[in-house]
Design an enzyme around this catalytic site. Structure first.
Site, PDB file in Angstrom:
ATOM      1  N   ASP A   1       0.686  -1.278  -0.198  1.00  0.00           N
ATOM      2  CA  ASP A   1       0.115   0.015  -0.080  1.00  0.00           C
ATOM      3  C   ASP A   1       0.783   1.215  -0.019  1.00  0.00           C
ATOM      4  OD1 ASP A   1      -2.228  -1.464   0.235  1.00  0.00           O
ATOM      5  OD2 ASP A   1      -2.025  -1.907   2.392  1.00  0.00           O
TER       6      ASP A   1
ATOM      7  N   HIS B   1      -4.391  -2.655  -6.117  1.00  0.00           N
ATOM      8  CA  HIS B   1      -3.912  -1.233  -6.299  1.00  0.00           C
ATOM      9  C   HIS B   1      -4.877  -0.193  -6.517  1.00  0.00           C
ATOM     10  CE1 HIS B   1       0.189  -2.532  -6.620  1.00  0.00           C
ATOM     11  NE2 HIS B   1      -0.130  -3.437  -7.986  1.00  0.00           N
TER      12      HIS B   1
HETATM   13  P1  GDP Z   1      -0.443   0.277  -3.717  1.00  0.00           P
HETATM   14  O1  GDP Z   1      -0.946  -1.240  -3.534  1.00  0.00           O
HETATM   15  O2  GDP Z   1       1.015   0.266  -3.564  1.00  0.00           O
HETATM   16  O3  GDP Z   1      -0.676   0.676  -5.045  1.00  0.00           O
HETATM   17  O4  GDP Z   1      -1.164   1.030  -2.768  1.00  0.00           O
HETATM   18  P2  GDP Z   1      -2.661   1.621  -2.729  1.00  0.00           P
HETATM   19  O5  GDP Z   1      -3.341   1.035  -3.898  1.00  0.00           O
HETATM   20  O6  GDP Z   1      -3.016   1.462  -1.287  1.00  0.00           O
HETATM   21  O7  GDP Z   1      -2.202   3.123  -3.092  1.00  0.00           O
HETATM   22  C1  GDP Z   1      -2.392   4.129  -2.182  1.00  0.00           C
HETATM   23  C2  GDP Z   1      -3.350   5.004  -2.174  1.00  0.00           C
HETATM   24  O8  GDP Z   1      -2.932   6.323  -2.255  1.00  0.00           O
HETATM   25  C3  GDP Z   1      -4.299   4.891  -3.486  1.00  0.00           C
HETATM   26  O9  GDP Z   1      -5.716   5.413  -2.966  1.00  0.00           O
HETATM   27  C4  GDP Z   1      -3.894   6.085  -4.233  1.00  0.00           C
HETATM   28  O10 GDP Z   1      -4.621   6.617  -5.195  1.00  0.00           O
HETATM   29  C5  GDP Z   1      -3.241   7.262  -3.261  1.00  0.00           C
HETATM   30  N1  GDP Z   1      -2.143   7.811  -3.816  1.00  0.00           N
HETATM   31  C6  GDP Z   1      -1.089   7.331  -4.474  1.00  0.00           C
HETATM   32  N2  GDP Z   1      -0.106   8.281  -4.340  1.00  0.00           N
HETATM   33  C7  GDP Z   1      -0.365   9.429  -3.650  1.00  0.00           C
HETATM   34  C8  GDP Z   1      -0.103  10.716  -3.248  1.00  0.00           C
HETATM   35  O11 GDP Z   1       1.106  11.008  -3.441  1.00  0.00           O
HETATM   36  N3  GDP Z   1      -0.754  11.657  -2.599  1.00  0.00           N
HETATM   37  C9  GDP Z   1      -2.134  11.171  -2.322  1.00  0.00           C
HETATM   38  N4  GDP Z   1      -2.830  11.876  -1.527  1.00  0.00           N
HETATM   39  N5  GDP Z   1      -2.629  10.104  -2.561  1.00  0.00           N
HETATM   40  C10 GDP Z   1      -1.791   9.244  -3.234  1.00  0.00           C
END
Ligand code: GDP
Length: 430
Positions: A12, A40
């Site tokens: 995440d 994701h």
């Molecule tokens: P992954 O499994 O590593 O892709 O992680 P997630 O799906 O949990 O992604 C993390 C969350 O953070 C998602 O809701 C993204 O849209 C959001 N996100 C990613 N980068 C950023 C950022 O730089 N700022 C903010 N506010 N949200 C982000």
């Protein structure tokens, strides 16, 4: 050339967004491990999507999305995921599934549930997607590869044998209904129909693509600390989360992986059980959870509230090292703009001794965080595109963390959208 996007921590970290962004300049995006147990979240011009099986590149017309042999493939989940994006007007992506990829069987999902029930309070906090039983069977050599769906005679025989084995456990350990081999065979025939259009010799396809000078992106799931060897065993996942495994899980030469982008979130979050040294609780955690990510820190697959904590330099330094990091993408930094002061975990106190080396699990469980508090920047940094334009305290936060972890932070993500990215020249990258 091959690039990998992987996580430094518990997952995440925002890998989906970084992969989606890097996919713009890639030809092929490959999932090489894991299954539909994590997801994701991606925000783009078509809307907001939670992907569990499809690679994050499916939204581009120019890319091919590949499910490598290392993945735990849940065929109905993949099928539904393809339908759900096409329904929302995303053009039909080009998808290839490795003929050596193994299939998550309906009984894997049941065994996952039954085992969690049996363990009760001692459970691992599994997402009950069948991943652990799937990989156990893979290495016990009783799994089913996609190509076996197309060998009717062999399939029938194997289904019989595997059912006989599984039914003993179902009956005597779990006291649950047994599997009917005929029914299972019918299900596998349905799977065959669903998957047929996508089946391919992926390793051969990728090796040809490399000869043709294409750019391949390997997309990791979860992060270093969930790796079965190098993570917080046994609270780990069942397939390797490391970039090195990309070579195996996709079927490409290891020396082709030239760039490893390790994604680190500007604070910590974790799902499931296991030691989490910099964890915070109460109102402090609730506020960060509410403000975190894009609409709160809740699991993309399960909707479970994530456990929250401050940035952990010890875990992240270790996480980056095991990935073989060439670049760190530092994400979700915008979320911290509300804090007057930001604590960072810079060491672990284990029985009165402070260390910055990430320990084995039984010592990790005793570790207490050594915190250093940095001043916050108290403003919204979304929309900023140049590193120099970030507030000084924000740059100090980034530079402090870079020194602690020892790997170059070359990308800073300050929002969920593709374009919310700041490139930076790092002194650690010559
Ligand atoms: P992954 O499994 O590593 O892709 O992680 P997630 O799906 O949990 O992604 C993390 C969350 O953070 C998602 O809701 C993204 O849209 C959001 N996100 C990613 N980068 C950023 C950022 O730089 N700022 C903010 N506010 N949200 C982000």
């Amino acid at each position: 050339m091959v690039k990998a996007v992987v996580g430094a921590n518990w997952g995440d970290e925002g890998k989906g967004k970084i992969t989606d962004m890097m996919a713009e300049k890639a030809d092929i995006i490959v999932r090489f491990q894991g299954g539909a147990n994590a997801g994701h979240t991606i925000v783009n011009c078509y809307g907001k999507f939670a992907l569990h099986t499809l690679p994050s590149g499916v939204f581009y017309g120019h890319t091919t999305s590949v499910i490598g042999n290392g993945v735990a493939l849940n065929i109905p989940v993949l099928f539904k995921e393809i339908q759900s994006i096409v329904e929302r007007n995303v053009p039909m992506p080009k998808i290839l599934v490795s003929d050596r990829c193994q299939i998550v069987m309906p009984y894997h999902i049941l065994f996952d549930q039954y085992e969690e029930e049996r363990l009760g309070g001692r459970s691992f906090g599994s997402t009950k997607s069948g991943i652990a039983p799937f990989y156990s069977d893979k290495y016990a050599k009783i799994g089913f590869q996609v190509n076996e769906l197309f060998d009717e005679e062999g399939l029938e025989e194997k289904v019989k044998n595997v059912c006989a084995l599984k039914n003993v456990t179902l009956k005597y350990l779990y006291n649950k209904p047994e599997i009917d081999p005929k029914e299972l065979l019918e299900t596998l025939h349905e799977y065959r129909q669903m998957i047929e259009p996508y089946v391919c010799d992926v390793s051969s396809f990728l090796n040809q693509a490399l000869k043709d000078g294409k750019t391949i992106l390997l997309e990791g799931q979860l992060g270093t600390l969930k790796d079965p060897d190098h993570g917080i065993y046994p609270m780990v996942t069942s397939s390797s989360t490391l970039a090195a495994y990309g070579a195996i899980g996709a079927g490409i030469p290891p020396y082709e992986i030239k760039q490893v982008v390790t994604v680190c979130k500007a604070y910590s979050s974790a799902v499931g059980a296991g030691a989490f040294v910099s964890e915070i609780f109460g109102e402090e955690a609730d506020e960060l959870r509410r403000r975190g990510g894009d609409g709160g820190e809740y699991g993309a697959t399960t909707g479970r509230p994530r456990r929250m904590g401050w940035f952990d330099c010890v875990a992240s330094k270790y996480g980056c090292r095991l990935q073989g990091t060439t670049d760190v993408a530092f994400t979700v930094l915008d979320v911290l703009g509300y804090l007057d002061e930001i604590p960072v975990c810079v060491g672990y106190d284990i029985d009165g001794q402070v260390t910055t080396e990430f320990p084995v699990t039984h010592l990790l469980e005793k570790a207490k965080p050594v915190l250093k508090t940095l001043p916050g920047w108290k403003c919204d940094i979304r929309g900023i595109t140049k590193y120099e334009e970030l507030p000084e305290n924000c740059r100090n936060y980034i530079e402090f963390i870079e020194k602690q972890i020892g790997y170059p932070i070359t990308m800073i993500s300050n929002g969920p959208r593709r374009q919310d990215i700041i490139y930076r020249e790092s002194p650690l990258k010559k």
